[in-house]
Design a protein around this motif. Structure first.
Motif, PDB file in Angstrom:
ATOM      1  N   GLU A  29      19.395   9.409   7.531  1.00 47.42           N
ATOM      2  CA  GLU A  29      18.755   8.599   8.568  1.00 47.42           C
ATOM      3  C   GLU A  29      18.723   9.361   9.883  1.00 47.42           C
ATOM      4  O   GLU A  29      19.614  10.142  10.174  1.00 47.42           O
ATOM      5  CB  GLU A  29      19.535   7.295   8.778  1.00 47.42           C
ATOM      6  CG  GLU A  29      19.352   6.313   7.650  1.00 47.42           C
ATOM      7  CD  GLU A  29      19.634   4.898   8.136  1.00 47.42           C
ATOM      8  OE1 GLU A  29      18.966   4.456   9.085  1.00 47.42           O
ATOM      9  OE2 GLU A  29      20.536   4.259   7.581  1.00 47.42           O
ATOM     10  N   ARG A  30      17.695   9.096  10.666  1.00 47.59           N
ATOM     11  CA  ARG A  30      17.596   9.790  11.948  1.00 47.59           C
ATOM     12  C   ARG A  30      18.156   8.975  13.102  1.00 47.59           C
ATOM     13  O   ARG A  30      18.478   9.514  14.152  1.00 47.59           O
ATOM     14  CB  ARG A  30      16.137  10.167  12.212  1.00 47.59           C
ATOM     15  CG  ARG A  30      15.689  11.238  11.218  1.00 47.59           C
ATOM     16  CD  ARG A  30      14.333  11.726  11.517  1.00 47.59           C
ATOM     17  NE  ARG A  30      14.216  12.148  12.904  1.00 47.59           N
ATOM     18  CZ  ARG A  30      13.076  12.525  13.441  1.00 47.59           C
ATOM     19  NH1 ARG A  30      11.975  12.505  12.712  1.00 47.59           N
ATOM     20  NH2 ARG A  30      13.033  12.898  14.693  1.00 47.59           N
ATOM     21  N   LYS A  31      18.241   7.673  12.899  1.00 48.77           N
ATOM     22  CA  LYS A  31      18.755   6.824  13.971  1.00 48.77           C
ATOM     23  C   LYS A  31      20.225   7.108  14.265  1.00 48.77           C
ATOM     24  O   LYS A  31      20.981   7.502  13.385  1.00 48.77           O
ATOM     25  CB  LYS A  31      18.611   5.347  13.587  1.00 48.77           C
ATOM     26  CG  LYS A  31      17.307   4.746  14.009  1.00 48.77           C
ATOM     27  CD  LYS A  31      17.195   3.313  13.551  1.00 48.77           C
ATOM     28  CE  LYS A  31      17.097   3.232  12.038  1.00 48.77           C
ATOM     29  NZ  LYS A  31      16.638   1.931  11.557  1.00 48.77           N
ATOM     30  N   GLU A  32      20.619   6.848  15.509  1.00 46.90           N
ATOM     31  CA  GLU A  32      22.030   6.963  15.872  1.00 46.90           C
ATOM     32  C   GLU A  32      22.664   5.584  15.823  1.00 46.90           C
ATOM     33  O   GLU A  32      22.065   4.605  16.265  1.00 46.90           O
ATOM     34  CB  GLU A  32      22.156   7.538  17.291  1.00 46.90           C
ATOM     35  CG  GLU A  32      21.615   8.947  17.393  1.00 46.90           C
ATOM     36  CD  GLU A  32      21.715   9.503  18.801  1.00 46.90           C
ATOM     37  OE1 GLU A  32      21.565   8.722  19.751  1.00 46.90           O
ATOM     38  OE2 GLU A  32      21.943  10.721  18.933  1.00 46.90           O
ATOM     39  N   TYR A  33      23.854   5.549  15.287  1.00 43.96           N
ATOM     40  CA  TYR A  33      24.590   4.282  15.204  1.00 43.96           C
ATOM     41  C   TYR A  33      25.779   4.347  16.142  1.00 43.96           C
ATOM     42  O   TYR A  33      26.444   5.384  16.237  1.00 43.96           O
ATOM     43  CB  TYR A  33      25.057   4.049  13.770  1.00 43.96           C
ATOM     44  CG  TYR A  33      23.941   3.656  12.831  1.00 43.96           C
ATOM     45  CD1 TYR A  33      23.752   2.313  12.505  1.00 43.96           C
ATOM     46  CD2 TYR A  33      23.075   4.601  12.299  1.00 43.96           C
ATOM     47  CE1 TYR A  33      22.715   1.937  11.648  1.00 43.96           C
ATOM     48  CE2 TYR A  33      22.046   4.237  11.445  1.00 43.96           C
ATOM     49  CZ  TYR A  33      21.866   2.896  11.127  1.00 43.96           C
ATOM     50  OH  TYR A  33      20.852   2.524  10.291  1.00 43.96           O
ATOM     51  N   PHE A  34      26.029   3.227  16.810  1.00 46.07           N
ATOM     52  CA  PHE A  34      27.119   3.186  17.793  1.00 46.07           C
ATOM     53  C   PHE A  34      28.201   2.199  17.391  1.00 46.07           C
ATOM     54  O   PHE A  34      27.909   1.135  16.844  1.00 46.07           O
ATOM     55  CB  PHE A  34      26.564   2.800  19.168  1.00 46.07           C
ATOM     56  CG  PHE A  34      25.563   3.778  19.688  1.00 46.07           C
ATOM     57  CD1 PHE A  34      25.964   4.882  20.427  1.00 46.07           C
ATOM     58  CD2 PHE A  34      24.204   3.609  19.407  1.00 46.07           C
ATOM     59  CE1 PHE A  34      25.041   5.804  20.895  1.00 46.07           C
ATOM     60  CE2 PHE A  34      23.266   4.535  19.873  1.00 46.07           C
ATOM     61  CZ  PHE A  34      23.695   5.629  20.615  1.00 46.07           C
TER      62      PHE A  34
END
Lengths: 168, 168
Positions: A78-83
């Motif tokens: 996945e390219r999204k960043e998770y916080f």
DNA sequence: ATAAACTTTCAATATATTTTGAAAGTTTAA
DNA sequence: TTAAACTTTCAAAATATATTGAAAGTTTAT
């Protein structure tokens, strides 16, 4: 009270407390949201959940990472960043203490150290008053600084245990 | 550095620190001015000295009296009010701790007490996370509260003495 | 190389907080 | 009373802080 309402209340309360202590409300709210969420969240989800803009979410998350309260992770494929937030309350307190000490206490102590050195006629009440206030505040600042230093090094149980000994 | 410049530096530093901790800059500056002045000052003198308006000076002085940091006195045969600050640093710290505890910590603790009671399915990770964070923060808040209570009752030497025991 | 997916930037805008200052209010002395 | 000396109030203005959102930037997959 149901869970979603309770989360909402927590986010509001944390945001209010933050703003009373010089931490921007949105930053405290994003932190609160991550504290009561079991999964990692994307910028998109945070924007949606708190009704804030992309720019605001992005800056706030960077600030929170700068404070060492939030980290990001990348999921494979996945390219999204998770916080996500560190959920250990003791770590949070230490991290906040550490940052505020560096950002606020240290600069003030530097100025106080200068001001304590100012020489004058000790017969002059104006000088005497200035000197006493500055010297006393400097001492207290040093005490606070040492206490924070201890806190930063300490384990949670040891620290609160020591505090409790004060009650005898 | 000469005394007037040093006073100025102190007033600036105190004002900056105040504003970083949710206390309005002018209020911190008026407090600082009174801390480094040996005589009692009139509203007029404070306005002049800090270049602030009458309204601002008046409101700020009332706030400072509300915080228990400043008192006014009347001189025999004069109608003007004179203001002075308690110069005992330990009293100042206690007074600020007392007020902020009442104004900020207490309301948050009340909400946390409600949120800790929220029931849910402990198999649900969302509930479990919420519950853990709220419970942990509640515990820390209670610790802070007890520590403040001790501080409010304590004599200065006893308090810092106890803190220092922590270093062994 | 290109484009889709995503993140960052920042000038403009909105919001919140602080400050002003003139008018209204109060107290005291004569 | 009255008027001078002083304090308080608060709507308007100024300032400071936070937020938006669209454009620019970056990364990755194809």
């Amino acid at each position: 009270m149901e869970l979603p309402e309770a989360k909402q209340k927590f986010i509001e309360a944390w945001g209010k407390l933050g703003s009373e202590w010089g931490i921007n409300r949105t930053m405290a709210q994003v932190h609160a949201l991550l504290l009561v969420t079991s999964t990692e969240l994307t910028t998109e989800e945070i924007m949606e959940s708190l009704s804030i803009s992309r720019g605001n979410a992005n800056m706030t998350l960077r600030d929170l990472m700068g404070w060492g309260l939030v980290e990001k992770l990348h999921k494979a494929g996945e390219r999204k960043e998770y916080f996500f937030a560190d959920k250990n309350t003791w770590n949070i307190a230490r991290q906040v203490a550490k940052e505020r000490r560096k950002r606020e206490l240290e600069p003030v102590m530097k100025i106080l150290d200068e001001l304590v050195k100012v020489k004058g006629d000790s017969k002059d009440p104006e000088f005497a008053t200035f000197n006493k206030s500055v010297t006393d505040i400097n001492k207290m600042a040093k005490n606070v600084d040492k206490t924070l230093e201890t806190m930063l090094k300490a384990e949670e149980n040891w620290f609160w245990g020591s505090i409790f000994k004060m009650f005898k």
